[in-house]
Design a protein around this motif. Structure first.
Motif, mmCIF file in Angstrom:
data_model
loop_
_atom_site.group_PDB
_atom_site.id
_atom_site.type_symbol
_atom_site.label_atom_id
_atom_site.label_comp_id
_atom_site.label_asym_id
_atom_site.label_seq_id
_atom_site.Cartn_x
_atom_site.Cartn_y
_atom_site.Cartn_z
ATOM 1 N N ALA A 176 -9.744 5.581 18.419
ATOM 2 C CA ALA A 176 -9.090 4.793 19.553
ATOM 3 C C ALA A 176 -10.062 4.705 20.632
ATOM 4 O O ALA A 176 -9.757 2.830 20.770
ATOM 5 N N ILE A 177 -11.153 4.691 20.855
ATOM 6 C CA ILE A 177 -12.093 4.517 21.555
ATOM 7 C C ILE A 177 -13.229 3.515 21.449
ATOM 8 O O ILE A 177 -13.465 2.623 21.961
ATOM 9 N N SER A 178 -13.000 3.581 19.762
ATOM 10 C CA SER A 178 -13.849 2.365 19.574
ATOM 11 C C SER A 178 -12.937 1.096 19.643
ATOM 12 O O SER A 178 -13.125 0.283 19.556
ATOM 13 N N THR A 179 -11.811 0.796 18.983
ATOM 14 C CA THR A 179 -10.628 0.145 19.142
ATOM 15 C C THR A 179 -10.765 -0.627 21.151
ATOM 16 O O THR A 179 -11.400 -1.919 20.978
ATOM 17 N N ILE A 180 -10.494 0.533 21.482
ATOM 18 C CA ILE A 180 -10.911 0.185 23.307
ATOM 19 C C ILE A 180 -12.184 -1.108 22.864
ATOM 20 O O ILE A 180 -12.565 -2.040 24.114
ATOM 21 N N ILE A 181 -13.433 -0.244 22.788
ATOM 22 C CA ILE A 181 -14.754 -0.832 22.646
ATOM 23 C C ILE A 181 -14.629 -2.714 22.334
ATOM 24 O O ILE A 181 -15.570 -3.153 23.081
ATOM 25 N N THR A 182 -14.170 -2.331 20.952
ATOM 26 C CA THR A 182 -13.981 -3.861 20.779
ATOM 27 C C THR A 182 -12.988 -4.370 21.078
ATOM 28 O O THR A 182 -13.458 -5.703 21.042
ATOM 29 N N VAL B 289 -5.324 -0.866 25.239
ATOM 30 C CA VAL B 289 -5.401 -1.836 24.798
ATOM 31 C C VAL B 289 -4.738 -2.967 24.618
ATOM 32 O O VAL B 289 -4.919 -3.992 23.754
ATOM 33 N N CYS B 290 -3.677 -3.272 25.474
ATOM 34 C CA CYS B 290 -2.485 -4.256 24.969
ATOM 35 C C CYS B 290 -3.041 -5.284 26.206
ATOM 36 O O CYS B 290 -2.330 -6.195 25.514
ATOM 37 N N THR B 291 -3.658 -5.014 26.810
ATOM 38 C CA THR B 291 -4.016 -6.028 28.027
ATOM 39 C C THR B 291 -4.606 -6.212 27.334
ATOM 40 O O THR B 291 -5.203 -7.328 27.068
ATOM 41 N N GLN B 292 -6.278 -5.757 26.670
ATOM 42 C CA GLN B 292 -7.099 -6.363 25.962
ATOM 43 C C GLN B 292 -6.188 -7.399 24.673
ATOM 44 O O GLN B 292 -6.807 -8.428 24.968
#
Length: 190
Positions: free
Chosen positions: A100-106, A49-52
């Protein structure tokens, strides 16, 4: 625009570093008894998520400075809808892991949408050679981080070494164009 893409590449691939401590300890108090729970692999999602987030901040700043707030707000509203829907389904099924997966998707959606918006606004096209250079850079940085992960050294030293080696690799693969940077500095000085 190539320097802008360089900034994105450095942001993205410096975050591939997996040298942070691999476990997080959560202290819970259940019925007055302290229980310490180890959460493993917390690293993987945090770094991903840091990347995004880095892309969103960099591209968002560029688009804001250019005055494209309405388009960015549309991207953010769609991101909020995606997050709400994915949270509803994933948290019910998987709990914190689903969040966590939801955050990655968003965050992935918002980062990709902002990159595409910036590409359209600034009429950027990519040559096959440049995309090949980026691919070689990505593979090289992944190899650097993989190799450093196998060494036993303090994570901070490994992290700094990964950053330095990534910049050197960017120079070797010509992702960083030293002549263009010197030209910009020379133009600013006069």
């Amino acid at each position: 625009m190539k320097n802008f893409l360089l900034l994105i590449c450095l942001c993205v691939f410096s975050n591939m570093q997996a040298q942070f401590p691999t476990s997080v300890y959560l202290t819970e108090y259940v019925s007055g008894i302290e229980r310490i729970t180890e959460i493993t692999h917390a690293n993987d999602q945090r770094l991903f998520v840091c990347t995004q987030l880095g892309i969103i901040h960099i591209v968002g700043t560029l688009l804001t400075a250019n005055g494209n707030l309405m388009a960015m707000n549309i991207v953010f509203v769609v991101g909020i809808v995606i997050n709400s829907c994915s949270n509803y389904f994933l948290i019910l099924e998987y709990g914190a892991w689903g969040a966590a997966i939801s955050t990655i998707i968003t965050q992935s959606f918002v980062a990709l949408a902002e990159l595409e918006l910036a590409r359209r606004v600034f009429s950027v096209s990519f040559s096959g050679l440049f995309l090949f250079q980026v691919l070689i850079f990505v593979l090289g940085v992944g190899g650097i981080n993989w190799g450093l992960q196998a060494l036993t050294m303090p994570w901070f030293l490994s992290f700094v070494l990964a950053g330095v080696l990534s910049v050197i690799w960017a120079l070797i693969t010509k992702i960083i164009d030293v002549r263009s940077i010197l030209r910009i500095i020379k133009t600013k000085a006069t």
